[in-house]
Scaffold this motif. Structure first.
Motif, mmCIF file in Angstrom:
data_model
loop_
_atom_site.group_PDB
_atom_site.id
_atom_site.type_symbol
_atom_site.label_atom_id
_atom_site.label_comp_id
_atom_site.label_asym_id
_atom_site.label_seq_id
_atom_site.Cartn_x
_atom_site.Cartn_y
_atom_site.Cartn_z
ATOM 1 N N LEU A 81 -36.854 -20.603 23.798
ATOM 2 C CA LEU A 81 -37.795 -19.974 22.878
ATOM 3 C C LEU A 81 -37.655 -20.624 21.509
ATOM 4 C CD1 LEU A 81 -39.803 -17.509 22.416
ATOM 5 C CD2 LEU A 81 -37.791 -16.297 21.564
ATOM 6 N N THR A 82 -38.796 -21.039 20.926
ATOM 7 C CA THR A 82 -38.794 -21.690 19.618
ATOM 8 C C THR A 82 -39.852 -21.041 18.737
ATOM 9 O OG1 THR A 82 -38.177 -23.790 20.662
ATOM 10 C CG2 THR A 82 -38.967 -23.873 18.381
ATOM 11 N N ARG A 83 -39.444 -20.595 17.549
ATOM 12 C CA ARG A 83 -40.388 -20.018 16.598
ATOM 13 C C ARG A 83 -40.984 -21.143 15.748
ATOM 14 N NH1 ARG A 83 -39.713 -17.341 11.254
ATOM 15 N NH2 ARG A 83 -41.411 -15.813 11.007
ATOM 16 N N VAL A 84 -42.325 -21.243 15.735
ATOM 17 C CA VAL A 84 -42.998 -22.341 15.033
ATOM 18 C C VAL A 84 -43.979 -21.805 13.979
ATOM 19 C CG1 VAL A 84 -42.786 -24.013 16.917
ATOM 20 C CG2 VAL A 84 -44.731 -22.441 16.877
ATOM 21 N N THR A 85 -43.800 -20.578 13.562
ATOM 22 C CA THR A 85 -44.712 -19.994 12.573
ATOM 23 C C THR A 85 -44.664 -20.761 11.264
ATOM 24 O OG1 THR A 85 -44.315 -17.826 13.567
ATOM 25 C CG2 THR A 85 -45.366 -17.877 11.413
ATOM 26 N N ARG A 86 -43.476 -21.078 10.784
ATOM 27 C CA ARG A 86 -43.352 -21.777 9.500
ATOM 28 C C ARG A 86 -43.953 -23.171 9.595
ATOM 29 N NH1 ARG A 86 -37.534 -21.829 6.805
ATOM 30 N NH2 ARG A 86 -38.079 -19.604 6.829
ATOM 31 N N GLU A 87 -43.723 -23.874 10.700
ATOM 32 C CA GLU A 87 -44.260 -25.226 10.846
ATOM 33 C C GLU A 87 -45.795 -25.230 10.875
ATOM 34 O OE1 GLU A 87 -40.110 -25.224 12.118
ATOM 35 O OE2 GLU A 87 -41.856 -23.952 12.490
ATOM 36 N N LEU A 88 -46.387 -24.203 11.477
ATOM 37 C CA LEU A 88 -47.842 -24.147 11.590
ATOM 38 C C LEU A 88 -48.521 -23.540 10.372
ATOM 39 C CD1 LEU A 88 -48.268 -22.997 15.315
ATOM 40 C CD2 LEU A 88 -48.466 -25.307 14.374
ATOM 41 N N SER A 89 -47.762 -23.139 9.377
ATOM 42 C CA SER A 89 -48.357 -22.525 8.194
ATOM 43 C C SER A 89 -48.926 -23.545 7.219
ATOM 44 C CB SER A 89 -47.316 -21.658 7.473
ATOM 45 O OG SER A 89 -46.214 -22.453 7.054
ATOM 46 N N SER A 90 -48.746 -24.836 7.481
ATOM 47 C CA SER A 90 -49.295 -25.871 6.626
ATOM 48 C C SER A 90 -50.817 -25.885 6.730
ATOM 49 C CB SER A 90 -48.740 -27.238 7.014
ATOM 50 O OG SER A 90 -49.409 -28.275 6.323
ATOM 51 N N ARG A 91 -51.488 -26.074 5.595
ATOM 52 C CA ARG A 91 -52.944 -26.142 5.592
ATOM 53 C C ARG A 91 -53.462 -27.409 6.246
ATOM 54 N NH1 ARG A 91 -55.749 -21.479 4.935
ATOM 55 N NH2 ARG A 91 -54.526 -20.111 3.576
ATOM 56 N N ASP A 92 -52.640 -28.432 6.284
ATOM 57 C CA ASP A 92 -53.018 -29.679 6.946
ATOM 58 C C ASP A 92 -52.737 -29.538 8.436
ATOM 59 O OD1 ASP A 92 -53.506 -32.205 7.844
ATOM 60 O OD2 ASP A 92 -52.108 -33.214 6.502
ATOM 61 N N ASP A 131 -52.875 -31.651 10.966
ATOM 62 C CA ASP A 131 -52.090 -32.747 11.542
ATOM 63 C C ASP A 131 -50.618 -32.614 11.177
ATOM 64 O OD1 ASP A 131 -54.357 -33.836 12.677
ATOM 65 O OD2 ASP A 131 -54.785 -35.092 10.932
ATOM 66 N N ALA A 132 -50.357 -32.280 9.921
ATOM 67 C CA ALA A 132 -48.966 -32.100 9.498
ATOM 68 C C ALA A 132 -48.342 -30.901 10.206
ATOM 69 C CB ALA A 132 -48.906 -31.910 7.978
ATOM 70 N N GLY A 133 -49.097 -29.831 10.386
ATOM 71 C CA GLY A 133 -48.569 -28.667 11.091
ATOM 72 C C GLY A 133 -48.254 -28.962 12.539
ATOM 73 N N LEU A 134 -49.131 -29.708 13.226
ATOM 74 C CA LEU A 134 -48.871 -30.051 14.622
ATOM 75 C C LEU A 134 -47.677 -30.979 14.756
ATOM 76 C CD1 LEU A 134 -52.507 -30.558 16.002
ATOM 77 C CD2 LEU A 134 -51.020 -28.578 16.253
ATOM 78 N N ARG A 135 -47.537 -31.931 13.831
ATOM 79 C CA ARG A 135 -46.375 -32.831 13.899
ATOM 80 C C ARG A 135 -45.082 -32.062 13.663
ATOM 81 N NH1 ARG A 135 -49.818 -36.395 10.954
ATOM 82 N NH2 ARG A 135 -48.842 -35.683 9.013
ATOM 83 N N ALA A 136 -45.102 -31.148 12.699
ATOM 84 C CA ALA A 136 -43.890 -30.375 12.425
ATOM 85 C C ALA A 136 -43.529 -29.485 13.605
ATOM 86 C CB ALA A 136 -44.092 -29.527 11.164
#
Length: 394
Positions: A264-275, A277-282
């Motif tokens: 299980l991996t929490r990715v809420t912070r990584e996907l909070s970017s407005r960009d 592409d940057a959110g998906l990469r993170a």
């Protein structure tokens, strides 16, 4: 009576034709061909007139000369001055006579392919300068966006997926609200007096509570929790679903996103970017089990213990995006789904394979989880994800 090389018998002959596909489509073919001859002879024959003539031939048949003649004259002739031209064309086409001074020239049909776009006004594209008007123009329109909306993510190219990711950024997520314990100022009399505001107002009038204030329950949005399966069997759909999760995180309040596979991996912070592409990469960098195995029961157990039962899933809308393939035991998955269902407001399962003709939830994981699901929907295309966005807002 002959029609363009086709021999037709009168009704009185009693000859019946076999109900072949060619015979069924014969009225449409003959009506289209005869209309082209009339246009070549100089008559103005619109599509609406051709459709009416075709329907008349379906009802009357093409075996009787008088039936066909009067059906065409009533539907295809728009002016009394055109009757003589119609009679000559009818004699040539339907009766096989030699043309008497009538030259039929079929005008070429120019085909214009127009692609719908966001700024398309629906008007016909202007003709090229210097090219004469060669006759009627048949404009064929199609929308590449509308085609992509229904296309399976697994069948999309990289370019098409990029266009769909852009469309997902335009999705609108409406939050479902629930009653809160917090009180707000009421405009009408309620059962909850607002003593603090009432006393403060009374100080302005010498301690007399001339006007009483009341409270009403506030409403706040329900939390949305997304659990995205990123195992190997979900590889064709995982990136599109993560892009959907990014659109939800940045477009709605109180959203939590997790990936499930072997861990299980929490990715809420990584996907909070407005960009996006940057959110998906993170998110991709933080997920270590991408395209790995699947242990749905174990990962849901971890989610329930660490996040779900204690707060994140309590009273929330939980969406699980998975095809249901699980290497763990079905009993563990069923037990964890039952725990999760007890604390959630609504539990939704999104399966990209559900749209497949003849699909049945025969996978062990899917069969174990389905009894505890409130809504079971598709998730293979952009159109199905639009339906998901509407379902979590209902």
């Amino acid at each position: 009576m002959a029609a363009n090389g086709t021999e037709l018998s009168n009704r009185e002959s009693g000859v019946e034709r076999p109900a072949t596909e060619e015979h069924v489509n014969e009225p449409e073919r003959l009506a289209s061909a005869f209309s082209s001859v009339l246009r070549g002879a100089g008559l103005v024959v619109t599509i609406r007139r051709v459709m009416a003539f075709t329907e008349a031939l379906r009802l009357l048949g093409v075996g009787g000369r008088d039936d066909v003649y009067w059906a065409g004259r009533a539907t295809l002739v728009g002016s009394p001055a055109d009757i003589s031209t119609y009679d000559r064309a009818f004699a040539v086409f339907w009766e096989g006579r030699e043309p008497s001074g009538m030259v039929v020239e079929l005008p070429p049909i120019s085909v214009t392919l127009a692609t719908d776009s966001d700024d398309d006004s629906g008007a016909a594209p202007p003709a090229d300068e210097g090219e004469p008007d060669t006759g009627p123009t048949l404009r064929v329109r199609y929308s590449d966006v509308e085609t992509l909306r229904h296309k399976d993510f697994a069948d999309c190219s990289d370019t098409e997926l990029s266009e769909l990711h852009t469309l997902m950024g335009e999705l609108r997520f409406q939050a479902v609200t629930r009653r809160s314990r917090r009180g707000v100022r009421a405009k009408r009399i309620s059962r909850r007096p607002d003593l603090r505001r009432t006393i403060r107002r009374a100080l302005r009038t010498g301690g007399e509570a001339i006007r009483r204030e009341f409270l009403t329950s506030d409403r706040k949005p329900r939390r949305l929790v997304l659990l995205l399966d990123v195992s190997g069997s979900m590889e064709p759909y995982a990136r599109a679903l993560v892009r959907f999760a990014h659109a939800a995180v940045v477009g709605r309040t109180r959203v939590e996103a997790f990936t499930i596979g072997t861990r299980l991996t929490r990715v809420t912070r990584e996907l909070s970017s407005r960009d996006p592409d940057a959110g998906l990469r993170a998110a991709a960098d933080s997920v270590q089990d991408w395209s790995g195995g699947t242990r749905l029961g174990a990962t849901l157990h971890e989610f329930n213990d660490r996040w779900g039962v204690r707060g994140h899933a309590r009273g929330a809308i939980v969406v699980i995006c998975s095809d249901g393939w699980d290497r763990g035991t079905p009993d563990e998955l069923a037990e964890q789904m039952a725990r999760l269902h007890l604390v959630t407001h609504r539990l939704v399962w999104v399966n990209p394979l559900k749209h497949t003709p003849g699909y049945a939830p025969l996978a062990r994981g899917m069969a174990a989880a389905l009894p505890h699901v409130d809504e079971f929907i598709e998730g293979h295309s952009f159109d199905s994800l639009e339906h998901l966005a509407a379902a979590i807002a209902a």
